[in-house]
Design a protein around this motif. Structure first.
Motif, PDB file in Angstrom:
ATOM      1  N   UNK A 126       0.789  -1.226   0.000  1.00 65.61           N
ATOM      2  CA  UNK A 126       0.000   0.000   0.000  1.00 65.61           C
ATOM      3  C   UNK A 126       0.817   1.270   0.000  1.00 65.61           C
ATOM      4  N   UNK A 127       2.047   1.213  -0.526  1.00 64.03           N
ATOM      5  CA  UNK A 127       2.901   2.408  -0.597  1.00 64.03           C
ATOM      6  C   UNK A 127       2.567   3.187  -1.862  1.00 64.03           C
ATOM      7  N   UNK A 128       2.081   4.402  -1.701  1.00 65.62           N
ATOM      8  CA  UNK A 128       1.628   5.204  -2.840  1.00 65.62           C
ATOM      9  C   UNK A 128       2.574   6.374  -3.090  1.00 65.62           C
ATOM     10  N   UNK A 129       2.450   6.973  -4.284  1.00 70.65           N
ATOM     11  CA  UNK A 129       3.276   8.120  -4.640  1.00 70.65           C
ATOM     12  C   UNK A 129       3.208   8.377  -6.123  1.00 70.65           C
ATOM     13  N   UNK A 130       3.726   9.525  -6.552  1.00 74.48           N
ATOM     14  CA  UNK A 130       3.644   9.920  -7.954  1.00 74.48           C
ATOM     15  C   UNK A 130       4.519   9.097  -8.873  1.00 74.48           C
ATOM     16  N   UNK A 131       5.610   8.529  -8.350  1.00 77.16           N
ATOM     17  CA  UNK A 131       6.484   7.679  -9.155  1.00 77.16           C
ATOM     18  C   UNK A 131       7.087   6.604  -8.257  1.00 77.16           C
ATOM     19  N   UNK A 132       7.894   5.747  -8.838  1.00 75.12           N
ATOM     20  CA  UNK A 132       8.434   4.614  -8.080  1.00 75.12           C
ATOM     21  C   UNK A 132       9.329   5.086  -6.939  1.00 75.12           C
ATOM     22  N   UNK A 133      10.126   6.119  -7.156  1.00 73.74           N
ATOM     23  CA  UNK A 133      10.980   6.632  -6.080  1.00 73.74           C
ATOM     24  C   UNK A 133      10.140   7.080  -4.885  1.00 73.74           C
ATOM     25  N   UNK A 134       9.037   7.782  -5.184  1.00 74.94           N
ATOM     26  CA  UNK A 134       8.159   8.248  -4.106  1.00 74.94           C
ATOM     27  C   UNK A 134       7.530   7.064  -3.377  1.00 74.94           C
ATOM     28  N   UNK A 135       7.137   6.058  -4.125  1.00 72.69           N
ATOM     29  CA  UNK A 135       6.504   4.892  -3.507  1.00 72.69           C
ATOM     30  C   UNK A 135       7.499   4.128  -2.625  1.00 72.69           C
ATOM     31  N   UNK A 136       8.753   4.001  -3.078  1.00 77.24           N
ATOM     32  CA  UNK A 136       9.771   3.339  -2.263  1.00 77.24           C
ATOM     33  C   UNK A 136      10.061   4.146  -0.996  1.00 77.24           C
ATOM     34  N   UNK A 137      10.049   5.473  -1.129  1.00 76.05           N
ATOM     35  CA  UNK A 137      10.252   6.325   0.043  1.00 76.05           C
ATOM     36  C   UNK A 137       9.129   6.119   1.048  1.00 76.05           C
ATOM     37  N   UNK A 138       7.900   6.003   0.546  1.00 78.14           N
ATOM     38  CA  UNK A 138       6.750   5.735   1.410  1.00 78.14           C
ATOM     39  C   UNK A 138       6.871   4.359   2.055  1.00 78.14           C
ATOM     40  N   UNK A 139       7.335   3.395   1.285  1.00 77.15           N
ATOM     41  CA  UNK A 139       7.519   2.038   1.802  1.00 77.15           C
ATOM     42  C   UNK A 139       8.500   2.033   2.975  1.00 77.15           C
ATOM     43  N   UNK A 140       9.521   2.871   2.897  1.00 79.94           N
ATOM     44  CA  UNK A 140      10.553   2.892   3.934  1.00 79.94           C
ATOM     45  C   UNK A 140      10.035   3.377   5.285  1.00 79.94           C
ATOM     46  N   UNK A 141       8.834   3.972   5.308  1.00 82.79           N
ATOM     47  CA  UNK A 141       8.268   4.422   6.582  1.00 82.79           C
ATOM     48  C   UNK A 141       7.621   3.283   7.354  1.00 82.79           C
ATOM     49  N   UNK A 154      18.899   6.097  -5.898  1.00 81.19           N
ATOM     50  CA  UNK A 154      18.469   7.140  -6.833  1.00 81.19           C
ATOM     51  C   UNK A 154      19.305   7.132  -8.108  1.00 81.19           C
ATOM     52  N   UNK A 155      20.519   6.556  -8.023  1.00 83.21           N
ATOM     53  CA  UNK A 155      21.396   6.515  -9.190  1.00 83.21           C
ATOM     54  C   UNK A 155      20.959   5.457 -10.204  1.00 83.21           C
ATOM     55  N   UNK A 156      20.096   4.543  -9.793  1.00 83.36           N
ATOM     56  CA  UNK A 156      19.640   3.500 -10.707  1.00 83.36           C
ATOM     57  C   UNK A 156      18.648   4.073 -11.708  1.00 83.36           C
ATOM     58  N   UNK A 157      18.930   3.858 -12.974  1.00 84.44           N
ATOM     59  CA  UNK A 157      18.078   4.414 -14.022  1.00 84.44           C
ATOM     60  C   UNK A 157      16.705   3.758 -14.069  1.00 84.44           C
ATOM     61  N   UNK A 158      16.588   2.534 -13.551  1.00 87.02           N
ATOM     62  CA  UNK A 158      15.290   1.853 -13.614  1.00 87.02           C
ATOM     63  C   UNK A 158      14.253   2.509 -12.715  1.00 87.02           C
ATOM     64  N   UNK A 159      14.671   3.398 -11.823  1.00 82.36           N
ATOM     65  CA  UNK A 159      13.721   4.037 -10.929  1.00 82.36           C
ATOM     66  C   UNK A 159      13.119   5.303 -11.529  1.00 82.36           C
ATOM     67  N   UNK A 160      13.672   5.766 -12.641  1.00 82.05           N
ATOM     68  CA  UNK A 160      13.157   6.979 -13.275  1.00 82.05           C
ATOM     69  C   UNK A 160      11.785   6.757 -13.887  1.00 82.05           C
ATOM     70  N   UNK A 161      11.079   7.852 -14.132  1.00 76.38           N
ATOM     71  CA  UNK A 161       9.727   7.752 -14.676  1.00 76.38           C
ATOM     72  C   UNK A 161       9.685   7.089 -16.040  1.00 76.38           C
ATOM     73  N   UNK A 162      10.746   7.289 -16.854  1.00 73.54           N
ATOM     74  CA  UNK A 162      10.706   6.779 -18.219  1.00 73.54           C
ATOM     75  C   UNK A 162      11.576   5.534 -18.411  1.00 73.54           C
ATOM     76  N   UNK A 163      12.017   4.910 -17.313  1.00 75.97           N
ATOM     77  CA  UNK A 163      12.944   3.783 -17.428  1.00 75.97           C
ATOM     78  C   UNK A 163      12.312   2.582 -18.116  1.00 75.97           C
ATOM     79  N   UNK A 164      10.991   2.499 -18.133  1.00 76.35           N
ATOM     80  CA  UNK A 164      10.338   1.350 -18.739  1.00 76.35           C
ATOM     81  C   UNK A 164      10.113   1.520 -20.235  1.00 76.35           C
ATOM     82  N   UNK A 165      10.489   2.667 -20.795  1.00 74.15           N
ATOM     83  CA  UNK A 165      10.279   2.909 -22.218  1.00 74.15           C
ATOM     84  C   UNK A 165      11.498   2.483 -23.026  1.00 74.15           C
TER      85      UNK A 165
END
Length: 211
Positions: A126-141, A154-165
């Protein structure tokens, strides 16, 4: 000829062991001449053959390629080890696919499957957020994840918004190093999310039995 016994981790059951040839195995051996960077020509003894997983519940068949007495490759490929304890089936399936892609040299596909693993973990918890980084940050709580790990992630490119394209430059640049680092990070997050709690429950159960 390849050595009769070959040590590796089974790509089917993930157990590490000594793989033996079957009675029907027909090994092939050959000698290759290779020139080193210093100009010296070396004779390399090479071989290939079929080996059987020693796990009686598996008995998987592996094709091995050996050079100079050392394992060069296997088919199916040897996978990175990971702990599957207490993982939901959907997440287990995704990380297994990521590891198979990595072993096959499909590093972009592996990284994208790791992204899917992380997305599935966030959804499950149930970790929500605008992108994957935000959701992982929420998960860490709600779970114990070192803040340094998330900051470095944050250095991993797969966490960016467009990494799946497929057309994204960041995606095109993913190779063995980043794929491997993404897997290592995912393993730590899975451990913190599912396996610490499982271990605690098992320890509590042990205490009850002791009484």
């Amino acid at each position: 000829m390849p050595p009769k016994d070959v040590k590796l981790r089974c790509p089917y059951c993930r157990h590490a062991g000594v793989f033996h040839p079957s009675e029907q195995s027909l090994d092939a051996g050959w000698l290759e001449q290779r020139r080193r960077t210093d100009g010296i020509v070396e004779n390399i003894q090479c071989g290939a053959g079929i080996r059987i997983c020693p796990n009686p519940d598996c008995r998987g068949i592996i094709l091995v390629h050996v050079e100079g007495g050392k394992l060069v490759s296997s088919l199916p490929s040897e996978l990175i080890d990971f702990d599957a304890t207490a993982l939901p089936q959907a997440i287990l399936s995704s990380i297994e696919e990521a590891l198979k892609c990595h072993a096959a040299g499909a590093y972009k596909a592996s990284a994208l499957m790791i992204r899917r693993v992380l997305e599935e973990v966030c959804k499950d918890k149930g970790a929500t957020g605008g992108n994957l980084k935000d959701r992982l940050s929420k998960l860490s709580t709600s779970i114990i994840i070192p803040s340094e790990l998330l900051a470095a992630a944050d250095e991993l490119r797969i966490l960016g918004n467009d990494a799946a394209h497929v057309e994204a430059q960041a995606y095109d640049d993913i190779g063995i190093d980043e794929s491997g680092l993404a897997i290592d990070m995912a393993k730590e997050i899975l451990k913190a999310t599912y396996q610490y709690a499982s271990l605690v429950e098992r320890l509590k159960a042990l205490k009850k039995v002791a009484r």
